[in-house]
Design an enzyme around this catalytic site. Structure first.
Site, PDB file in Angstrom:
ATOM      1  N   ASP A 237      49.230  -5.700 -22.938  1.00  0.00           N
ATOM      2  CA  ASP A 237      48.267  -6.781 -23.131  1.00  0.00           C
ATOM      3  C   ASP A 237      48.203  -7.234 -24.585  1.00  0.00           C
ATOM      4  OD1 ASP A 237      47.124  -7.979 -20.954  1.00  0.00           O
ATOM      5  OD2 ASP A 237      45.100  -7.329 -21.416  1.00  0.00           O
TER       6      ASP A 237
ATOM      7  N   ASP B 208      37.031   0.150 -13.626  1.00  0.00           N
ATOM      8  CA  ASP B 208      37.382   1.247 -12.726  1.00  0.00           C
ATOM      9  C   ASP B 208      36.190   1.641 -11.854  1.00  0.00           C
ATOM     10  OD1 ASP B 208      35.975   2.173 -14.915  1.00  0.00           O
ATOM     11  OD2 ASP B 208      37.464   3.653 -15.519  1.00  0.00           O
TER      12      ASP B 208
END
Length: 761
Positions: free
Chosen positions: A171, A475
Site C-alpha cells: 500500500d 479485522d
C-alpha cells in the site's frame, strides 16, 4: 470429562463452494468405513465454577450499588454527593465491563487437530487451492526483508506448491518492496527445496539462520545467498531508490518503469501488478513447481477513499479471484512468519469437516510473538485477547478475527451461509473457476481493472461483500459482521505456534497502537451495528457481550482515571470515601477487588502464563487506561463533533539496537515527549505523595480505619508506577522520561491538588 469426537465423511462443503472443493470431497463420499479422526473438542473443567462465581459476584455488585444509592440519597453535602456519584459511575462501567467479560467464561472449549490424517482420506492432488495475502504499507516502518521472510515461510509450506499463491499488497507503492520480492523470487528456487530436503520447521530464513542450525556445506551456501540478498535489499532501502545497476533484465526494467513517470507517489499512482513467479512456468532447482508470487499495489488517488487495510484486502480478494480464485484464503501481517509448515493441514481438519463446515467462515490461529522479554513489560503478548478469550468464544459461535493468522473460506466474504451475494463481475465470484494462466492478457487486464481506486463505486464492496469498511479495526469489524450474518468461526490453538510475529519495543508505539484500536472499536460500538444492540440481536446475548467487551475498551479510562486520582486527592486532604475496616461494607469491597484480581490471575496462570507476566499485564491495563484509552476516547468524541485529529499511523517494525538492549533489560522506553506520558506521570506523582501523606497519617493514628482502603489503593498504584519513577529520577539513558514531561506533569498534578483542596476542605 466427556470428549466429543468429530469424524469426517466427505460431502460437498456447500452448494456454492466451487467446482474444485466439490471434487475434493465427492471422491470419498462413497467410502463405507469410518474415516480417520480429524479433530476433537473438549469442554473446559472450569465451566461450572466460572458460572457459580459469576452468580456470587453479581450479588456482590448488586450490594455495592445498593450502598452507592443509599449514600447518594443521604448525602449531607454537595461535595459528598458528587464524589459518590463519580464512584457510582466508575463502578457502573466496571460492572458493565465485568459482565461483558463473563461471556468468555460461560463455555470455554479446547480443540485438537490431527493433520496427519488428511493424507489418509484425501489425495494431495485433491487438496484445495490456497491464496495467501500479506499486507505492507511502508518500507521504512515495515522493512522489506521482514515481509520477504514472511512470504518465504508460507511459500515453503508442506502443501502442494502448485496449490499456493502468495499475493503481496504494497500500500506504500514502493519500488523498494517490489525489488525485494524480485530478489526473493530468485532465492525461493533454492530455499524451498532446501526446506523440503532437511524437513525444517522454521521456514523463515532469518529465524532459521538465527537459530542453532546444523552446519553443512549446503546450509552455508544457502546462508551466503540469503545474506547477499539481505545486504543488497537493505542497502537499497538506505539509499531510497532502485538504481540501474541493480536491474538485470528488460522485464525488470519494464516493471520499474511506472516509478520513473512523473507524479508517482504513494498517495497517487496507477495500479501495479507484477507476477514474480508463475506455477505453470517457474521451477526450483530440483525441478518442482514454484508457487505463484504476485506483487500488488492498488491504484491510489487523493480524491478517492482507500479504506486503509480493509481496502487493500478487498483489492487482494478481487485480484486473486481474477487470477487463481482459491476457495481458501490466509491473511497475514507482514511480520507474522509461519512457524509450522503443516498449518494449512490443521485448518483443513475443520474446513473439510461436514458437521461444521457449512457455516464456518474462518479458522483463527492465536497471534503469538517471539522476542518478548522475560516479564513482557508492555504486555504485548495480549494473552487474554489472543489466547484466553478466544477459547471462551469458541464454545459459543467462535473467536473474533484478529487480522492475521486466519484461514477464510472465500465464500464467507460473499453473503450469509444461505445466500450468495454475487459481485458486479461474475469473473470474481467465489464459485467461478479460472481456466487461464495468471499471465494471460485477459487475466491481467481484469486484475488491473479490479485494483482501480474507483472500482468499488456503487458496489457492495465493504458493506455486503469482502472485508467491511467503517472502522479502523477492520479485522474486528469484519468478524463481527460475519457472525451477525450467521457464520461461525473456529479457534485453532496448537502446541507449536503456527505463526510468530514481532512486538513493539517502544512504549509510545505500544500506546499508539492501542489508541488506534480503541478508536476503531468505539466506531463500531457507536454505529448502527453496535455490539450491544445489533450484535446481541444477531449473535445472541453472550456473543454480543463478548464483542462488547472489546468495543467499549476505551471506557476503561473512566474508572481507571477516577480511581487513580479521586481517592488519592481525598487522602491528601484527610477525607475518607471508602468504608472503615470495621464496617461490613469493607468486606464487600475487598471481595470485589480480590475476586476480580484473583480470577484474572487464575485465568492467566492456568492459561500458561507466569505471575511476573500477569503483573505486567495488570500494570499495562492501568497504564492504558490512563493514556491510550483516555486519549482514544477523547479523540473519538472530538471526531464525532467534527473536530479533526491525528490520522492513521503504521506501527514501526524497525528495531533500534539501543532500544532493544534496554527492552531486554526490562527498562521502559519513554525517550520522547508525548501527551500520553503526561497523564501517566501525573498519576504517578499524585499517588506517590498521596501514599507518603497517607502513611504518615496512618502511623500517627489519624483515622486509620477510614483511610486504609485509600492508602492500600495508592500503594498498589505506586507499585505499578515504579518504572515511571525510575525513568523520571534514576536513569540517564535515551529512554528516560523527558524532563519537559516531568515538569508539565508536576505542574498539572499540583494544580489538580490545589483545586481538590479548595473543594474538599
Amino acid at each position: 470429562m466427556k470428549m466429543m469426537h468429530t469424524r469426517v465423511s466427505f460431502n460437498p462443503l456447500t452448494n456454492m463452494e466451487g467446482t474444485r472443493l466439490r471434487e475434493c470431497t465427492a471422491t470419498y463420499a462413497s467410502q463405507s468405513h469410518a474415516p480417520p479422526l480429524l479433530n476433537t473438542l473438549k469442554p473446559s473443567r472450569r465451566t461450572v465454577s466460572n458460572r457459580v462465581f459469576a452468580a456470587v459476584y453479581t450479588c456482590a455488585i448488586i450490594a455495592l450499588f445498593y450502598r452507592h444509592a443509599h449514600t447518594l440519597l443521604y448525602s449531607k453535602t454537595l461535595v459528598s454527593f458528587y464524589v459518590t456519584l463519580s464512584m457510582f459511575i466508575s463502578d457502573l462501567i466496571l460492572a458493565f465491563m465485568w459482565a461483558n467479560g463473563q461471556a468468555f467464561r460461560m463455555r470455554p472449549v479446547y480443540r485438537k487437530e490431527y493433520p496427519e490424517n488428511i493424507e489418509k482420506v484425501m489425495k494431495t492432488s485433491d487438496l484445495p487451492g490456497l491464496d495467501i495475502y500479506i499486507c505492507t504499507a511502508d518500507p521504512y516502518k515495515e522493512p522489506p526483508m521482514s515481509v520477504v521472510n514472511t512470504a518465504l515461510s508460507v511459500m515453503a509450506y508442506d502443501y502442494p506448491t502448485e496449490k499456493i499463491s502468495v499475493y503481496v499488497s504494497d500500500d506504500g507503492g514502493s519500488a523498494l518492496t517490489l525489488f525485494a520480492f524480485m530478489e526473493a523470487a530468485k532465492f525461493a528456487a533454492h530455499w524451498l527445496p532446501f526446506c523440503r530436503k532437511n524437513n525444517i520447521a522454521k521456514r523463515s530464513p532469518d529465524e532459521y539462520f538465527g537459530s542453532n542450525y546444523s552446519w553443512t556445506s549446503e546450509t552455508q551456501k544457502i546462508k551466503t545467498m540469503y545474506e547477499s540478498m539481505k545486504v543488497k535489499v537493505e542497502h537499497l532501502v538506505e539509499t531510497g531508490e532502485v538504481g540501474d545497476d541493480y536491474i538485470t533484465s528488460d522485464q525488470e526494467r519494464q516493471a520499474f518503469s511506472k516509478w520513473s513517470t512523473g507524479g508517482f507517489t504513494r498517495q497517487n499512482h496507477p495500479s501495479v501488478i507484477q507476477v514474480l513467479l508463475d506455477k505453470d512456468k517457474d521451477r526450483d532447482t530440483t525441478g518442482h513447481w514454484l508457487p505463484n508470487l504476485v506483487y500488488v499495489s492498488r491504484q491510489k488517488s487523493k480524491s478517492s477513499p482507500h479504506h486503509f487495510k480493509a481496502g487493500a484486502l478487498n483489492v487482494l480478494v478481487r485480484v486473486s479471484a481474477a487470477m487463481t480464485n482459491a476457495p481458501i484464503i490466509l491473511t497475514l501481517d507482514c511480520d507474522m512468519y509461519s512457524n509450522d509448515p503443516r498449518t494449512p493441514l490443521r485448518a483443513l481438519c475443520y474446513v473439510l469437516d461436514p458437521e461444521i463446515q457449512t457455516n464456518v467462515a474462518y479458522i483463527q490461529f492465536p497471534q503469538e510473538y517471539h522476542g518478548l522479554n522475560k516479564s513482557d513489560i508492555y504486555a504485548c503478548e495480549h494473552k487474554h485477547l489472543f489466547k484466553l478469550n478466544p477459547i471462551g468464544l469458541d464454545g459459543l459461535s467462535g473467536p473474533n478475527y484478529v487480522g492475521t493468522g486466519c484461514f477464510f473460506r472465500r465464500r464467507a466474504l460473499f453473503g450469509d451461509p444461505s445466500t450468495l451475494v454475487i459481485p458486479e463481475s461474475r469473473e470474481i465470484s467465489p464459485d467461478y473457476v479460472v481456466n487461464e494462466p495468471i499471465t494471460a492478457p485477459s487475466v491481467l487486464e481484469l486484475a488491473h481493472q479490479v485494483a482501480g481506486c474507483n472500482y468499488e463505486n456503487q458496489t457492495k464492496w465493504g458493506s455486503k461483500i469482502g472485508f467491511r469498511y467503517g472502522s479502523l479495526v477492520e479485522d474486528y469489524y469484519t468478524g463481527f459482521r460475519l457472525k451477525c450474518e450467521g457464520w461461525r468461526s473456529i479457534f485453532c490453538y496448537p502446541e507449536r505456534p503456527a505463526f510468530l510475529g514481532d512486538v513493539p519495543i517502544n512504549l509510545l508505539d505500544v500506546l499508539g497502537q492501542n489508541k488506534r484500536w480503541a478508536i476503531g472499536l468505539l466506531e463500531v460500538a457507536c454505529s448502527r451495528y453496535s455490539t450491544i444492540t445489533f450484535g446481541v440481536k444477531g449473535m445472541g446475548l453472550f456473543m454480543g457481550l463478548g464483542y462488547s467487551y472489546y468495543a467499549f475498551w476505551a471506557a476503561w479510562s473512566i474508572p481507571v482515571s477516577t480511581y487513580s486520582f479521586l481517592p488519592q486527592l481525598a487522602l491528601l486532604n484527610g477525607v475518607s470515601i471508602f468504608p472503615k475496616v470495621s464496617e461490613p461494607w469493607f468486606l464487600l469491597y475487598m471481595f470485589l477487588f480480590l475476586g476480580a484480581y484473583g480470577q484474572g490471575l487464575l485465568d492467566f496462570v492456568v492459561g500458561g502464563g507466569t505471575i511476573q507476566r500477569w503483573w505486567s499485564d495488570q500494570r499495562m491495563w492501568m497504564m492504558r487506561g490512563l493514556s491510550c484509552y483516555l486519549f482514544g476516547l477523547t479523540e473519538f468524541l472530538l471526531n464525532s463533533i467534527g473536530i479533526p485529529t491525528q490520522g492513521f499511523n503504521v506501527t514501526s517494525k524497525v528495531i533500534d539496537d539501543e532500544q532493544s538492549k534496554r527492552y531486554e533489560q526490562g527498562l521502559f522506553e519513554f525517550g520522547v515527549a508525548s501527551p500520553m506520558f503526561v497523564t501517566l506521570t501525573m498519576a504517578a506523582i499524585t499517588n506517590l505523595f498521596s501514599f507518603i501523606n497517607g502513611l504518615i497519617r496512618f502511623l500517627n493514628g489519624n483515622n486509620k480505619e477510614g483511610l486504609f482502603m485509600q492508602l492500600f489503593l495508592s500503594a498498589l498504584i505506586v507499585m505499578n508506577c515504579l518504572p515511571i519513577y525510575h525513568a523520571m529520577a534514576l536513569r540517564s539513558d535515551k529512554g528516560k522520561m523527558p524532563i519537559r514531561t516531568t515538569i508539565t506533569a508536576t505542574f498539572l498534578a499540583s494544580t489538580v491538588y490545589a483545586a481538590a483542596s479548595l473543594i474538599l476542605k
